[in-house]
Structures are given as C-alpha cells and as structure tokens.
Design a protein around this motif. Structure first.
Motif, PDB file in Angstrom:
ATOM      1  N   PRO A 188      10.770   3.971  -8.017  1.00  0.00           N
ATOM      2  CA  PRO A 188      10.185   3.193  -9.114  1.00  0.00           C
ATOM      3  C   PRO A 188      10.976   1.929  -9.442  1.00  0.00           C
ATOM      4  O   PRO A 188      10.466   1.048 -10.133  1.00  0.00           O
ATOM      5  N   ASP A 189      12.227   1.842  -8.973  1.00  0.00           N
ATOM      6  CA  ASP A 189      13.048   0.668  -9.269  1.00  0.00           C
ATOM      7  C   ASP A 189      12.855  -0.459  -8.259  1.00  0.00           C
ATOM      8  O   ASP A 189      13.435  -1.540  -8.411  1.00  0.00           O
ATOM      9  N   ALA A 190      12.055  -0.255  -7.220  1.00  0.00           N
ATOM     10  CA  ALA A 190      11.894  -1.255  -6.155  1.00  0.00           C
ATOM     11  C   ALA A 190      10.960  -2.377  -6.632  1.00  0.00           C
ATOM     12  O   ALA A 190       9.758  -2.157  -6.831  1.00  0.00           O
ATOM     13  N   LEU A 191      11.505  -3.572  -6.810  1.00  0.00           N
ATOM     14  CA  LEU A 191      10.712  -4.708  -7.267  1.00  0.00           C
ATOM     15  C   LEU A 191       9.632  -5.083  -6.256  1.00  0.00           C
ATOM     16  O   LEU A 191       8.528  -5.500  -6.630  1.00  0.00           O
ATOM     17  N   LEU A 192       9.937  -4.931  -4.957  1.00  0.00           N
ATOM     18  CA  LEU A 192       8.972  -5.281  -3.926  1.00  0.00           C
ATOM     19  C   LEU A 192       7.741  -4.383  -4.002  1.00  0.00           C
ATOM     20  O   LEU A 192       6.600  -4.860  -3.892  1.00  0.00           O
ATOM     21  N   LEU A 193       7.953  -3.086  -4.222  1.00  0.00           N
ATOM     22  CA  LEU A 193       6.822  -2.172  -4.325  1.00  0.00           C
ATOM     23  C   LEU A 193       6.027  -2.420  -5.608  1.00  0.00           C
ATOM     24  O   LEU A 193       4.797  -2.295  -5.626  1.00  0.00           O
ATOM     25  N   ARG A 194       6.724  -2.760  -6.684  1.00  0.00           N
ATOM     26  CA  ARG A 194       6.025  -3.075  -7.927  1.00  0.00           C
ATOM     27  C   ARG A 194       5.167  -4.327  -7.765  1.00  0.00           C
ATOM     28  O   ARG A 194       4.063  -4.426  -8.320  1.00  0.00           O
ATOM     29  N   ALA A 195       5.676  -5.271  -7.013  1.00  0.00           N
ATOM     30  CA  ALA A 195       4.883  -6.481  -6.749  1.00  0.00           C
ATOM     31  C   ALA A 195       3.631  -6.149  -5.942  1.00  0.00           C
ATOM     32  O   ALA A 195       2.538  -6.673  -6.211  1.00  0.00           O
ATOM     33  N   TRP A 196       3.786  -5.259  -4.945  1.00  0.00           N
ATOM     34  CA  TRP A 196       2.621  -4.847  -4.158  1.00  0.00           C
ATOM     35  C   TRP A 196       1.624  -4.072  -5.020  1.00  0.00           C
ATOM     36  O   TRP A 196       0.399  -4.229  -4.877  1.00  0.00           O
ATOM     37  N   ALA A 197       2.126  -3.243  -5.933  1.00  0.00           N
ATOM     38  CA  ALA A 197       1.230  -2.493  -6.810  1.00  0.00           C
ATOM     39  C   ALA A 197       0.442  -3.429  -7.727  1.00  0.00           C
ATOM     40  O   ALA A 197      -0.758  -3.234  -7.966  1.00  0.00           O
ATOM     41  N   ALA A 198       1.128  -4.480  -8.223  1.00  0.00           N
ATOM     42  CA  ALA A 198       0.431  -5.458  -9.066  1.00  0.00           C
ATOM     43  C   ALA A 198      -0.593  -6.238  -8.254  1.00  0.00           C
ATOM     44  O   ALA A 198      -1.682  -6.565  -8.745  1.00  0.00           O
ATOM     45  N   ARG A 199      -0.257  -6.512  -6.995  1.00  0.00           N
ATOM     46  CA  ARG A 199      -1.174  -7.271  -6.138  1.00  0.00           C
ATOM     47  C   ARG A 199      -2.439  -6.479  -5.841  1.00  0.00           C
ATOM     48  O   ARG A 199      -3.547  -7.029  -5.810  1.00  0.00           O
ATOM     49  N   LEU A 200      -2.295  -5.169  -5.608  1.00  0.00           N
ATOM     50  CA  LEU A 200      -3.432  -4.340  -5.202  1.00  0.00           C
ATOM     51  C   LEU A 200      -4.126  -3.637  -6.367  1.00  0.00           C
ATOM     52  O   LEU A 200      -5.109  -2.931  -6.148  1.00  0.00           O
ATOM     53  N   ALA A 201      -3.609  -3.825  -7.582  1.00  0.00           N
ATOM     54  CA  ALA A 201      -4.238  -3.170  -8.733  1.00  0.00           C
ATOM     55  C   ALA A 201      -5.619  -3.752  -8.980  1.00  0.00           C
ATOM     56  O   ALA A 201      -5.817  -4.969  -8.879  1.00  0.00           O
ATOM     57  N   PRO A 202      -6.610  -2.910  -9.279  1.00  0.00           N
ATOM     58  CA  PRO A 202      -7.954  -3.434  -9.559  1.00  0.00           C
ATOM     59  C   PRO A 202      -7.954  -4.258 -10.838  1.00  0.00           C
ATOM     60  O   PRO A 202      -7.193  -3.985 -11.777  1.00  0.00           O
TER      61      PRO A 202
END
Length: 426
Positions: A41-55
């Motif tokens: 959950p601390d990975a900024l890169l994964l959070r960015a991908w989650a924001a990118r793919l969020a509906p």
C-alpha cells in the motif's frame, strides 16, 4: 500477476515494465492491481496506476442539468447569431424604402457582405473563450475595419476598392485568430490550434453548404409541384442559411473532434489526384508556355491552383496523430511531390506576372497578385523544406504543423498593407 507486479517494484525499470505488462494484457493487469496494492500500500507507483485505472465517478443530477442548460443556451446563441448574420446580409432588401445609399446593393454587397457572417463567428468565438480580457479590443478593431470599408471615398468597383474588399476578410480572419486565442495576441501554440480549427471549420462549412443546397433544391421542387411560388426560398432561405453556416460549423468543431478523422482521409484521397492533375497541367504548360505569359485567365487558374495546394498541404497536417514524432506516412511522399511541383509552377507564375508588369506597367491588381503569390510561394517553400526533413527523419510532424502558425503574421502584414496603403498609392 499480482505477485509479478509487486516483484517489479524493486527494479529500477519498474515504470517501463509495468507499462509493458499493461499493454500486453490490460484486463489481467487491471484485475491483479488491487491485490498488488493491498500487498504494497505504500508504493506510490501502484497508487498512481490505481488512480489511472479507477472508473470515473458518475456525474450528479445537478451537474448533468447544468451541462444541459449550458448546451441549450449555447445552441440558442448560435441560432440568434445565425439569424442576425442572415438579416445583416438582407439589409439592402429590408432598407429599400429608406433610399439610404449605404444600403444600396451596389454599395453594400461589395463592402459589407462578409461582415455579417464573420462578425457572428467572431462574437461566438469570444463567447466560447469566456470573454477573456482583451475581447473589447478585438470587437473594436472589427468595428473600425467595418467603418473604414464604408468610409473609403473610392468609386464603386474601382480596382483599389475591389482589392481592399478582397483583403479585408483576410484581416478579419486574423482578428478571428485573436478571438480564438481569447482576445489577446495569439502565441505560437494558439496559432497552430487556430490553423487546425480553421481547417475543420472549412470542411464542416462545406458539408453544411452541401446539405443546405440539397434542402433548398428539394424544397423548391416540392413547392413547384404544388404550383406554389418558391421565390422566397432563394430570396430569403438561401442567403440567411448561407450567412449562418460559419457560426454553425464553429459550434460543431468546438464540440467534438470528428473532423480530426475526416481531414487526413480527405488528404489521402485528394493529394494523389491533385498531383496527377498538376503534372498534367505542367506538361500542357510546357507545350503552351506562352499562354501563361499572355493569357490572363491562365494566370487566374494558376493562382487558384497555388491556393488549393497550400490549403490541402496545411489542412492535411491537422488532426495528425503523433505530433512530436518523426513517424512518416505514405501521404507525406505525395505531399512532398505536390509541394515540389507547385513550387515550380509558382516560379513560372511569378515570371509571368513580372513580365506583365514590365511590358504593361504597374497597376494595383498586378502588384497585389505579385505580392500575394510571393507570400504564398514562401509558405509553400518552407513547407516543402520541412516535409523533406520529415522524410529524412530529421523533423517531426509538429515542425510541419507549426510552419504556417509561424507564417501567419506575414499574411496579416500583407493584408494590412493592401487594405491601408493601396487606396492611398493608387
């Protein structure tokens, strides 16, 4: 895949690897991303991908109602501006009872016929840009130009007056560019966007004109079958509909990007055909070269060809994808050949115009034709140079698209010179 995503985060090339995984299998990547994010959950890169793919969040009822209301108001504005533009071009008919010489067809049509449709487009662009600071300067310059056209003490249909009325719309075109930029001096990027917008505007205006012609023809035919007079269709429906076309086309262009797909398609179709026509014209010209130097009509055809190729070349660049890349297309080779043949024709045309000036003397028309062709030929030569660089992979598509954007002040300066100085000199 969630484990592989989490494992990639430790690598230096993690951003590139994640992008590769996403492109390889988007559905699997999207399903695996929440698990990887729960693990890290601390990975900024994964959070960015989650924001990118969020509906996207659904719009609220208030937001939908607000957008619909704004769309309705904009539509009514377009209808109102189109109606005012149509009534403006009909002023000579509406003012026949006044006997005011400003409203006579002989005076009004030459000096003012373009002011109504272009003025409506000017107001619409200023409104679309939110009436930014400086809008009043654009409207003021437009009003001054209209006043100047109507106060010129020149005989109707004299050569200097015809040239002024021919180049005044080009000056208004420059004012439209300023309105498109919000009212101030347009920067290079704003001029590039204006060239693209104008190309799309021309295409949709032509489509609306064709549709209007079909509608008017069908209406007149149906009324004739019913033995009902149809003169009003050509006296009112035709001029008022034509005057409303620019502002209606502008609304279509600003509300979508459909023209971005139409323009490259038209270029792929017409560039090879126009190249064949020009090669045939050049071959015929080689046999009848004296025609270019002696026949005025041949020179007129040459001017039309020059402008047609320039327009096709400029508008073919609008809507191209990959503006910053050096990706070449098959149409670029046709475009380079088209520009090269037209540049050769341009040099021959300039020689013919120069010969007429030397043998027959300098007139307002000949000087205007000489200057205009020099300006257009300069634009064509710069486009040809950049196209050759693109084919050599030394330039990008963006470089080609910016050529005319950088060149717009040259057109503005020449139009201003003809409009203001020619009436004094000639």
């Amino acid at each position: 895949m969630s484990e592989s995503i989490a494992e990639l985060l430790a690598r230096a090339e993690a951003p590139e690897e994640l992008e590769r995984l996403f492109r390889a299998d988007r559905e699997s990547f999207t399903r695996a991303l929440p698990g990887a994010l729960a693990e890290r959950p601390d990975a900024l890169l994964l959070r960015a991908w989650a924001a990118r793919l969020a509906p996207e969040a659904p719009e609220s009822a208030e937001e939908i109602a607000r957008k619909r209301g704004a769309a309705r108001r904009e539509l009514w504005l377009v209808v109102l501006l189109g109606l005012l533009a149509g009534l403006f071009v009909k002023l000579p008919d509406l003012g026949k009872a006044t006997h005011w010489f400003f409203l006579t067809e002989e005076w009004f049509n030459l000096r003012n016929i373009a002011l109504g449709p272009l003025g409506a487009l000017l107001v619409y662009l200023l409104r679309a840009r939110g009436w930014k600071p400086g809008w009043w300067k654009v409207l003021g310059l437009f009003a001054l130009l209209a006043l100047y056209l109507n106060l010129l003490p020149l005989p109707t249909w004299s050569d200097p007056l015809k040239l002024v009325c021919l180049y005044a719309p080009l000056l208004i075109w420059c004012l439209l560019c300023a309105a498109f930029a919000g009212g101030g001096w347009p920067g290079l990027e704003q001029r590039r966007q204006w060239v693209r917008f104008f190309g799309e505007e021309m295409i949709f205006s032509a489509l609306l004109a064709l549709g209007g012609a079909v509608l008017i023809g069908l209406s007149a035919g149906l009324f004739d079958l019913l033995k009902v007079r149809s003169n009003w269709i050509f006296d009112w429906m035709l001029p008022m509909g034509a005057a409303a076309i620019p502002v209606a086309a502008a609304r279509v262009v600003l509300r979508g990007d459909r023209a971005a797909r139409i323009m490259p398609l038209m270029t792929r179709i017409f560039a090879p055909l126009l190249l064949v026509v020009l090669l045939g014209y050049l071959a015929n010209l080689a046999v009848h070269l004296r025609e270019l130097f002696e026949n005025r009509e041949t020179l007129r055809v040459y001017n039309v060809l020059l402008l047609a190729v320039l327009g096709l070349a400029v508008f073919s660049l609008s809507g191209r994808e990959g503006g910053g890349t050096t990706r070449r297309e098959a149409g670029d080779w046709f475009l380079a050949a088209l520009l090269g043949v037209t540049a050769l024709l341009g040099v021959l045309g300039l020689a013919a115009i120069g010969q007429r000036i030397v043998t027959m003397g300098l007139t307002a028309n000949r000087l205007a034709v000489l200057g205009s062709n020099l300006v257009v030929l300069g634009n064509l030569l710069i486009l040809l140079r950049e196209t050759v660089r693109l084919l050599r992979r030394g330039a990008g598509v963006a470089d080609l698209e910016l050529v005319t954007a950088r060149y717009l002040p040259v057109y503005a300066a020449w139009a201003l010179l003809v409009t203001l100085l020619f009436p004094l000199v000639f």
